[in-house]
Design a protein around this motif. Structure first.
Motif, PDB file in Angstrom:
ATOM      1  N   CYS A  70       0.806  -1.229   0.000  1.00 31.42           N
ATOM      2  CA  CYS A  70       0.000   0.000   0.000  1.00 31.42           C
ATOM      3  C   CYS A  70       0.834   1.270   0.000  1.00 31.42           C
ATOM      4  CB  CYS A  70      -0.931  -0.009   1.209  1.00 31.42           C
ATOM      5  SG  CYS A  70      -2.081  -1.402   1.187  1.00 31.42           S
ATOM      6  N   SER A  71       2.093   1.184   0.367  1.00 32.74           N
ATOM      7  CA  SER A  71       2.916   2.385   0.363  1.00 32.74           C
ATOM      8  C   SER A  71       3.408   2.714  -1.039  1.00 32.74           C
ATOM      9  CB  SER A  71       4.117   2.209   1.295  1.00 32.74           C
ATOM     10  OG  SER A  71       4.894   1.085   0.890  1.00 32.74           O
ATOM     11  N   SER A  72       3.625   1.686  -1.865  1.00 29.67           N
ATOM     12  CA  SER A  72       4.160   1.911  -3.210  1.00 29.67           C
ATOM     13  C   SER A  72       3.126   1.680  -4.301  1.00 29.67           C
ATOM     14  CB  SER A  72       5.366   1.006  -3.466  1.00 29.67           C
ATOM     15  OG  SER A  72       5.015  -0.362  -3.271  1.00 29.67           O
ATOM     16  N   GLY A  73       2.253   0.685  -4.137  1.00 33.42           N
ATOM     17  CA  GLY A  73       1.251   0.393  -5.153  1.00 33.42           C
ATOM     18  C   GLY A  73       1.881   0.097  -6.495  1.00 33.42           C
ATOM     19  N   TYR A  88      -9.031 -10.623  -5.681  1.00 28.49           N
ATOM     20  CA  TYR A  88      -8.047  -9.760  -5.028  1.00 28.49           C
ATOM     21  C   TYR A  88      -8.712  -9.037  -3.868  1.00 28.49           C
ATOM     22  CZ  TYR A  88      -5.613 -10.667  -9.392  1.00 28.49           C
ATOM     23  OH  TYR A  88      -5.021 -11.294 -10.459  1.00 28.49           O
ATOM     24  N   ILE A  89      -7.920  -8.728  -2.862  1.00 30.95           N
ATOM     25  CA  ILE A  89      -8.404  -8.039  -1.662  1.00 30.95           C
ATOM     26  C   ILE A  89      -7.544  -6.801  -1.452  1.00 30.95           C
ATOM     27  CG2 ILE A  89      -8.687  -8.182   0.847  1.00 30.95           C
ATOM     28  CD1 ILE A  89      -9.120 -11.208   0.480  1.00 30.95           C
ATOM     29  N   ILE A  90      -8.203  -5.672  -1.192  1.00 30.89           N
ATOM     30  CA  ILE A  90      -7.497  -4.432  -0.871  1.00 30.89           C
ATOM     31  C   ILE A  90      -8.044  -3.911   0.446  1.00 30.89           C
ATOM     32  CG2 ILE A  90      -7.079  -2.033  -1.553  1.00 30.89           C
ATOM     33  CD1 ILE A  90      -7.193  -2.918  -4.452  1.00 30.89           C
ATOM     34  N   ASN A  91      -7.148  -3.702   1.396  1.00 33.08           N
ATOM     35  CA  ASN A  91      -7.543  -3.224   2.728  1.00 33.08           C
ATOM     36  C   ASN A  91      -6.888  -1.891   3.069  1.00 33.08           C
ATOM     37  OD1 ASN A  91      -9.312  -5.338   3.677  1.00 33.08           O
ATOM     38  ND2 ASN A  91      -7.518  -6.661   3.773  1.00 33.08           N
ATOM     39  N   CYS A  92      -6.575  -1.093   2.053  1.00 32.03           N
ATOM     40  CA  CYS A  92      -5.860   0.158   2.280  1.00 32.03           C
ATOM     41  C   CYS A  92      -6.200   1.131   1.166  1.00 32.03           C
ATOM     42  CB  CYS A  92      -4.352  -0.104   2.302  1.00 32.03           C
ATOM     43  SG  CYS A  92      -3.736  -0.764   0.718  1.00 32.03           S
ATOM     44  N   THR A  93      -5.557   2.278   1.182  1.00 29.13           N
ATOM     45  CA  THR A  93      -5.602   3.184   0.041  1.00 29.13           C
ATOM     46  C   THR A  93      -4.502   2.756  -0.913  1.00 29.13           C
ATOM     47  OG1 THR A  93      -6.486   5.035   1.324  1.00 29.13           O
ATOM     48  CG2 THR A  93      -5.342   5.567  -0.727  1.00 29.13           C
ATOM     49  N   TYR A  94      -4.903   2.172  -2.034  1.00 29.34           N
ATOM     50  CA  TYR A  94      -3.933   1.561  -2.950  1.00 29.34           C
ATOM     51  C   TYR A  94      -3.589   2.568  -4.048  1.00 29.34           C
ATOM     52  CZ  TYR A  94      -1.638  -2.008  -5.748  1.00 29.34           C
ATOM     53  OH  TYR A  94      -0.703  -2.741  -6.443  1.00 29.34           O
ATOM     54  N   PRO A  95      -2.333   3.048  -4.092  1.00 26.26           N
ATOM     55  CA  PRO A  95      -1.973   4.091  -5.047  1.00 26.26           C
ATOM     56  C   PRO A  95      -1.605   3.530  -6.411  1.00 26.26           C
ATOM     57  CG  PRO A  95      -0.130   3.669  -3.579  1.00 26.26           C
ATOM     58  CD  PRO A  95      -1.238   2.745  -3.146  1.00 26.26           C
ATOM     59  N   VAL A  96      -2.120   4.161  -7.453  1.00 22.32           N
ATOM     60  CA  VAL A  96      -1.824   3.747  -8.828  1.00 22.32           C
ATOM     61  C   VAL A  96      -1.156   4.923  -9.535  1.00 22.32           C
ATOM     62  CG1 VAL A  96      -2.799   2.998 -11.020  1.00 22.32           C
ATOM     63  CG2 VAL A  96      -3.748   2.133  -8.878  1.00 22.32           C
ATOM     64  N   ASN A  97       0.151   4.818  -9.716  1.00 16.11           N
ATOM     65  CA  ASN A  97       0.912   5.818 -10.461  1.00 16.11           C
ATOM     66  C   ASN A  97       1.360   5.293 -11.822  1.00 16.11           C
ATOM     67  OD1 ASN A  97       1.299   8.244  -8.592  1.00 16.11           O
ATOM     68  ND2 ASN A  97       1.876   6.539  -7.267  1.00 16.11           N
ATOM     69  N   ALA A 115     -11.249   1.292   2.466  1.00  9.64           N
ATOM     70  CA  ALA A 115     -10.229   1.064   1.450  1.00  9.64           C
ATOM     71  C   ALA A 115     -10.636   1.730   0.133  1.00  9.64           C
ATOM     72  CB  ALA A 115     -10.008  -0.427   1.243  1.00  9.64           C
ATOM     73  N   THR A 116      -9.659   1.919  -0.752  1.00  6.65           N
ATOM     74  CA  THR A 116      -9.918   2.592  -2.016  1.00  6.65           C
ATOM     75  C   THR A 116      -8.771   2.347  -2.983  1.00  6.65           C
ATOM     76  OG1 THR A 116     -10.358   4.740  -3.049  1.00  6.65           O
ATOM     77  CG2 THR A 116      -8.839   4.732  -1.214  1.00  6.65           C
ATOM     78  N   ILE A 117      -9.025   2.582  -4.248  1.00 14.12           N
ATOM     79  CA  ILE A 117      -7.978   2.701  -5.259  1.00 14.12           C
ATOM     80  C   ILE A 117      -7.886   4.162  -5.641  1.00 14.12           C
ATOM     81  CG2 ILE A 117      -7.352   2.212  -7.655  1.00 14.12           C
ATOM     82  CD1 ILE A 117      -8.545  -0.555  -7.335  1.00 14.12           C
ATOM     83  N   GLY A 143     -21.391   2.164   1.737  1.00 14.68           N
ATOM     84  CA  GLY A 143     -20.324   2.934   2.366  1.00 14.68           C
ATOM     85  C   GLY A 143     -19.282   2.103   3.066  1.00 14.68           C
ATOM     86  N   SER A 144     -19.256   0.790   2.836  1.00 15.83           N
ATOM     87  CA  SER A 144     -18.274  -0.040   3.536  1.00 15.83           C
ATOM     88  C   SER A 144     -16.851   0.191   3.020  1.00 15.83           C
ATOM     89  CB  SER A 144     -18.628  -1.520   3.423  1.00 15.83           C
ATOM     90  OG  SER A 144     -18.549  -1.973   2.082  1.00 15.83           O
ATOM     91  N   TRP A 145     -16.718   0.753   1.800  1.00 18.44           N
ATOM     92  CA  TRP A 145     -15.406   1.178   1.310  1.00 18.44           C
ATOM     93  C   TRP A 145     -15.576   2.508   0.593  1.00 18.44           C
ATOM     94  CZ3 TRP A 145     -13.891   0.828  -4.125  1.00 18.44           C
ATOM     95  CH2 TRP A 145     -14.880   0.317  -4.957  1.00 18.44           C
ATOM     96  N   LYS A 146     -14.467   3.197   0.323  1.00 12.13           N
ATOM     97  CA  LYS A 146     -14.577   4.573  -0.168  1.00 12.13           C
ATOM     98  C   LYS A 146     -14.998   4.663  -1.626  1.00 12.13           C
ATOM     99  CE  LYS A 146     -11.408   6.737   3.113  1.00 12.13           C
ATOM    100  NZ  LYS A 146     -10.180   7.531   3.290  1.00 12.13           N
ATOM    101  N   GLY A 147     -14.437   3.825  -2.472  1.00 13.47           N
ATOM    102  CA  GLY A 147     -14.745   3.905  -3.889  1.00 13.47           C
ATOM    103  C   GLY A 147     -13.486   4.103  -4.708  1.00 13.47           C
ATOM    104  N   LEU A 148     -13.665   4.452  -5.984  1.00 14.09           N
ATOM    105  CA  LEU A 148     -12.550   4.694  -6.896  1.00 14.09           C
ATOM    106  C   LEU A 148     -12.331   6.196  -7.003  1.00 14.09           C
ATOM    107  CD1 LEU A 148     -13.547   2.215  -9.748  1.00 14.09           C
ATOM    108  CD2 LEU A 148     -12.103   1.767  -7.750  1.00 14.09           C
ATOM    109  N   TYR A 149     -11.097   6.609  -6.729  1.00 11.37           N
ATOM    110  CA  TYR A 149     -10.732   8.027  -6.747  1.00 11.37           C
ATOM    111  C   TYR A 149      -9.754   8.225  -7.898  1.00 11.37           C
ATOM    112  CZ  TYR A 149      -9.366  12.574  -4.752  1.00 11.37           C
ATOM    113  OH  TYR A 149      -9.135  13.917  -4.539  1.00 11.37           O
ATOM    114  N   ILE A 150     -10.141   9.042  -8.888  1.00  9.44           N
ATOM    115  CA  ILE A 150      -9.345   9.161 -10.101  1.00  9.44           C
ATOM    116  C   ILE A 150      -8.922  10.618 -10.299  1.00  9.44           C
ATOM    117  CG2 ILE A 150      -9.236   8.701 -12.577  1.00  9.44           C
ATOM    118  CD1 ILE A 150     -11.481   6.679 -12.212  1.00  9.44           C
ATOM    119  N   ILE A 151      -7.606  10.811 -10.402  1.00  9.00           N
ATOM    120  CA  ILE A 151      -7.026  12.131 -10.660  1.00  9.00           C
ATOM    121  C   ILE A 151      -6.048  11.951 -11.813  1.00  9.00           C
ATOM    122  CG2 ILE A 151      -6.084  14.185  -9.543  1.00  9.00           C
ATOM    123  CD1 ILE A 151      -6.127  12.576  -6.906  1.00  9.00           C
ATOM    124  N   SER A 152      -6.533  11.621 -12.964  1.00 12.06           N
ATOM    125  CA  SER A 152      -5.662  11.266 -14.084  1.00 12.06           C
ATOM    126  C   SER A 152      -6.301  11.690 -15.397  1.00 12.06           C
ATOM    127  CB  SER A 152      -5.401   9.753 -14.098  1.00 12.06           C
ATOM    128  OG  SER A 152      -4.878   9.334 -15.342  1.00 12.06           O
TER     129      SER A 152
END
Length: 389
Positions: free
Chosen positions: A42-45, A63-72, A89-91, A119-128
């Motif tokens: 989760c720190s590097s994604g 797949y399971i994600i339990n954090c804020t998973y960063p996609v660069n 959690a979120t991507i 609301g059990s997870w945040k959703g997909l957050y896209i800044i791209s």
């Protein structure tokens, strides 16, 4: 003896099967299903310049994600993949990254929450702004935790094409995009069991085509007050558009409203066609049909709930026809349609209903030519059909 006969019969059967099989026949071994894999880096994604392909591992959670998973870098999700998210959690897809959720009609990509509650997870957050960003034939469920306000949340300068996707059971909105300079294509999506289907800046309404948006707490596309400064066309959906704070068509803006569109306005708001100090003169063409009139009304179904439509534009394209305008005009705007000096407008085949003051109020100097054309107008519970200053 009986045991031997049974054994011989079995051997004979095997020999018969073997003799009927060709040497070219092969037996494909079954591929064992793999356990769900947790994406825990989760720190590097996904680092910039890297690509991660998520393949279908089994018939359940892949797949399971339990954090804020960063996609660069580039995230590619194959058909049939299911990703399960833990609490909050979120991507997050950042400027240098992209997301491609490439489902099919038969094998959708699924984003779901472990707890299976809204609301059990945040959703997909896209800044791209990457043109590869695409979500198609996907299901996004149980996302939209309060604070992020959308199962999909888009920030400024984002590009996204989303089609044939089902967003359901978001605690907040299905899609939230009210920041600047996004490029969106939204086709044939279904959003249900959410707070509301979408919360959009006015400049993104024209990105929506077709789809279904009923079964939500509020069945309406909620449009944040924005500025229309280019060519836009708003099409009929199976829910109305809500404008809690109104909307402005400004210099360079040309808004076309298609037949059957329903526009509902918030308290004391208005639709303002405003030429401003300089620039190309704005226009609105809102022409329905007898079978599918355009409706301009209020969110709160009471008289004088909103101001109305205000024109300050000499653009000869301005036209409102085969429409209903109701619950407009209040102390801040005398006419349900109000035209400032020099405005050019053709109003025809319009029904004015429940208007407290004037159906049409025109500002005009006596010596100026009349640039307002009126024909075939109907008045129902209207105090004054026409007023002029």
């Amino acid at each position: 003896m009986k045991t031997k006969l049974l054994l011989l019969s079995a051997i004979s059967a095997l020999m018969f099967v073997s003799s009927c099989s060709s040497d070219d026949d092969t037996i494909t071994p079954s591929i064992p299903e793999l356990e769900a894999l947790e994406l825990s880096n989760c720190s590097s994604g996904i680092a910039e310049g890297e690509t991660l392909i998520l393949e279908n591992r089994n018939n359940g959670v892949d797949y399971i994600i339990n954090c804020t998973y960063p996609v660069n870098g580039d995230l590619i999700i194959d058909p049939g993949v299911t990703i399960q998210f833990g609490t909050d959690a979120t991507i997050r897809v950042y400027n240098s990254g992209s997301i491609q959720a490439l489902g099919t009609a038969q094998n959708k990509v699924v984003f779901t929450g472990e707890d299976k509650v809204p609301g059990s997870w945040k959703g997909l957050y896209i800044i791209s702004s990457d043109v590869k960003n695409k979500i198609e034939y996907a299901t996004i469920e149980y996302a939209g935790a309060v604070g992020d306000d959308g199962a999909i949340l888009l920030w400024s300068d984002t590009h996204l094409k989303m089609n044939n996707t089902n967003i359901t059971n978001s605690q907040t909105y299905g899609l939230h995009a009210n920041t600047n300079n996004n490029e969106l294509i939204l086709e044939n999506n279904t959003i249900t069991a959410c707070k509301a289907p979408m919360y959009l800046d006015a400049s993104y309404v024209s990105a929506i085509s077709n789809g279904s948006y009923t079964g939500n707490n509020t069945d309406a596309i909620i449009v944040d007050r924005g500025f229309i400064d280019e060519d836009h066309t708003w099409t009929k959906l199976n829910v109305p558009y809500h404008f809690p704070n109104g909307v402005d068509v400004v210099a360079g803006g040309n808004l076309t409203v298609m037949p059957g569109v329903i526009m509902k306005f918030g308290q004391d708001s208005r639709l303002f066609i405003n030429e401003g100090a300089s620039g190309p003169k704005p226009s609105i063409i809102a022409v329905g049909t007898a079978a599918e009139p355009i409706v301009f009304t209020s969110i709160d179904n009471v008289m004088s709930a909103w101001r109305g439509i205000y024109f300050d534009s000499p653009n000869a394209l301005n036209e409102i026809g085969f429409a209903t305008i109701e619950n407009a005009s209040n102390p801040d705007q005398e006419g349900a349609i109000e035209t400032w000096y020099g405005t050019v407008l053709n109003v025809h085949d319009v029904t004015f209903k429940d208007i407290q003051n004037c159906a049409i109020h025109q500002y005009k100097f006596p010596a100026d030519p009349d640039t307002l054309t009126r024909s075939n107008l109907t008045y129902i519970n209207v105090a004054n059909a026409f007023c002029q200053n």
